[in-house]
Design a protein around this motif. Structure first.
Motif, PDB file in Angstrom:
ATOM      1  N   GLY A  36     -21.886   8.421 -11.580  1.00  0.00           N
ATOM      2  CA  GLY A  36     -22.723   9.578 -11.876  1.00  0.00           C
ATOM      3  C   GLY A  36     -22.242  10.828 -11.182  1.00  0.00           C
ATOM      4  O   GLY A  36     -21.091  10.921 -10.764  1.00  0.00           O
ATOM      5  N   ASP A  37     -23.155  11.757 -11.035  1.00  0.00           N
ATOM      6  CA  ASP A  37     -22.800  13.079 -10.506  1.00  0.00           C
ATOM      7  C   ASP A  37     -23.396  13.366  -9.138  1.00  0.00           C
ATOM      8  O   ASP A  37     -23.496  14.514  -8.724  1.00  0.00           O
ATOM      9  CB  ASP A  37     -23.225  14.160 -11.502  1.00  0.00           C
ATOM     10  CG  ASP A  37     -22.406  14.102 -12.774  1.00  0.00           C
ATOM     11  OD1 ASP A  37     -21.233  13.688 -12.702  1.00  0.00           O
ATOM     12  OD2 ASP A  37     -22.931  14.455 -13.838  1.00  0.00           O
ATOM     13  N   TRP A  38     -23.816  12.334  -8.423  1.00  0.00           N
ATOM     14  CA  TRP A  38     -24.264  12.512  -7.047  1.00  0.00           C
ATOM     15  C   TRP A  38     -23.477  11.555  -6.179  1.00  0.00           C
ATOM     16  O   TRP A  38     -23.331  10.379  -6.527  1.00  0.00           O
ATOM     17  CB  TRP A  38     -25.758  12.201  -6.909  1.00  0.00           C
ATOM     18  CG  TRP A  38     -26.224  12.462  -5.513  1.00  0.00           C
ATOM     19  CD1 TRP A  38     -26.705  13.641  -5.021  1.00  0.00           C
ATOM     20  CD2 TRP A  38     -26.215  11.539  -4.414  1.00  0.00           C
ATOM     21  NE1 TRP A  38     -26.998  13.491  -3.684  1.00  0.00           N
ATOM     22  CE2 TRP A  38     -26.699  12.210  -3.277  1.00  0.00           C
ATOM     23  CE3 TRP A  38     -25.824  10.215  -4.262  1.00  0.00           C
ATOM     24  CZ2 TRP A  38     -26.827  11.613  -2.039  1.00  0.00           C
ATOM     25  CZ3 TRP A  38     -25.938   9.614  -3.015  1.00  0.00           C
ATOM     26  CH2 TRP A  38     -26.447  10.323  -1.927  1.00  0.00           C
ATOM     27  N   PRO A  39     -22.988  11.927  -5.065  1.00  0.00           N
ATOM     28  CA  PRO A  39     -23.035  13.267  -4.486  1.00  0.00           C
ATOM     29  C   PRO A  39     -21.976  14.220  -5.043  1.00  0.00           C
ATOM     30  O   PRO A  39     -22.027  15.411  -4.779  1.00  0.00           O
ATOM     31  CB  PRO A  39     -22.793  13.024  -2.998  1.00  0.00           C
ATOM     32  CG  PRO A  39     -21.956  11.798  -2.943  1.00  0.00           C
ATOM     33  CD  PRO A  39     -22.367  10.969  -4.130  1.00  0.00           C
ATOM     34  N   TYR A  40     -21.029  13.701  -5.831  1.00  0.00           N
ATOM     35  CA  TYR A  40     -20.002  14.549  -6.454  1.00  0.00           C
ATOM     36  C   TYR A  40     -19.906  14.197  -7.928  1.00  0.00           C
ATOM     37  O   TYR A  40     -20.041  13.030  -8.305  1.00  0.00           O
ATOM     38  CB  TYR A  40     -18.632  14.342  -5.784  1.00  0.00           C
ATOM     39  CG  TYR A  40     -18.649  14.557  -4.301  1.00  0.00           C
ATOM     40  CD1 TYR A  40     -18.865  15.822  -3.763  1.00  0.00           C
ATOM     41  CD2 TYR A  40     -18.475  13.491  -3.417  1.00  0.00           C
ATOM     42  CE1 TYR A  40     -18.905  16.025  -2.390  1.00  0.00           C
ATOM     43  CE2 TYR A  40     -18.505  13.682  -2.049  1.00  0.00           C
ATOM     44  CZ  TYR A  40     -18.724  14.951  -1.538  1.00  0.00           C
ATOM     45  OH  TYR A  40     -18.770  15.136  -0.184  1.00  0.00           O
TER      46      TYR A  40
END
Length: 100
Positions: A36-40
């Motif tokens: 996914g898009d957390w933390p990057y």
């Protein structure tokens, strides 16, 4: 996406894949995967059930080791900045707060 996705596991590469193999051979196991898009943005994460069982490697070029030590998250992590991959370890069970 939180699960134990074989596609995510098979996309794990490089030095962290080597550490993962050592950990699995030492008796640790993957308990969760994340992409996914957390933390990057676009990162992938593998979570091991127990604390790291093999010696911590702190001098791998491009890889950062960090003691997170936060029961809301995980105990420690390796982060490969080049591959945008995390190998994280848990605490190995439910903490016992009965002595507090």
């Amino acid at each position: 996406m939180l699960n134990n996705d074989e596609k995510i596991i098979s996309s794990f590469t490089g030095k962290l894949e080597e550490i993962l193999t050592l950990e699995l051979n030492a008796g640790n196991r993957i308990c969760e995967t994340y992409k996914g898009d957390w933390p990057y943005a676009g990162c992938i994460m593998l979570f091991l059930e127990k604390p790291f069982l093999t010696p911590i490697q702190r001098s791998i070029e491009g890889v950062v080791f960090r003691n997170v030590n936060d029961p809301h998250y995980w105990k420690a992590e390796y982060y490969d900045k080049t591959m945008n991959q995390f190998l994280c370890c848990g605490f190995g069970g439910v903490p016992d707060f009965s002595n507090m």
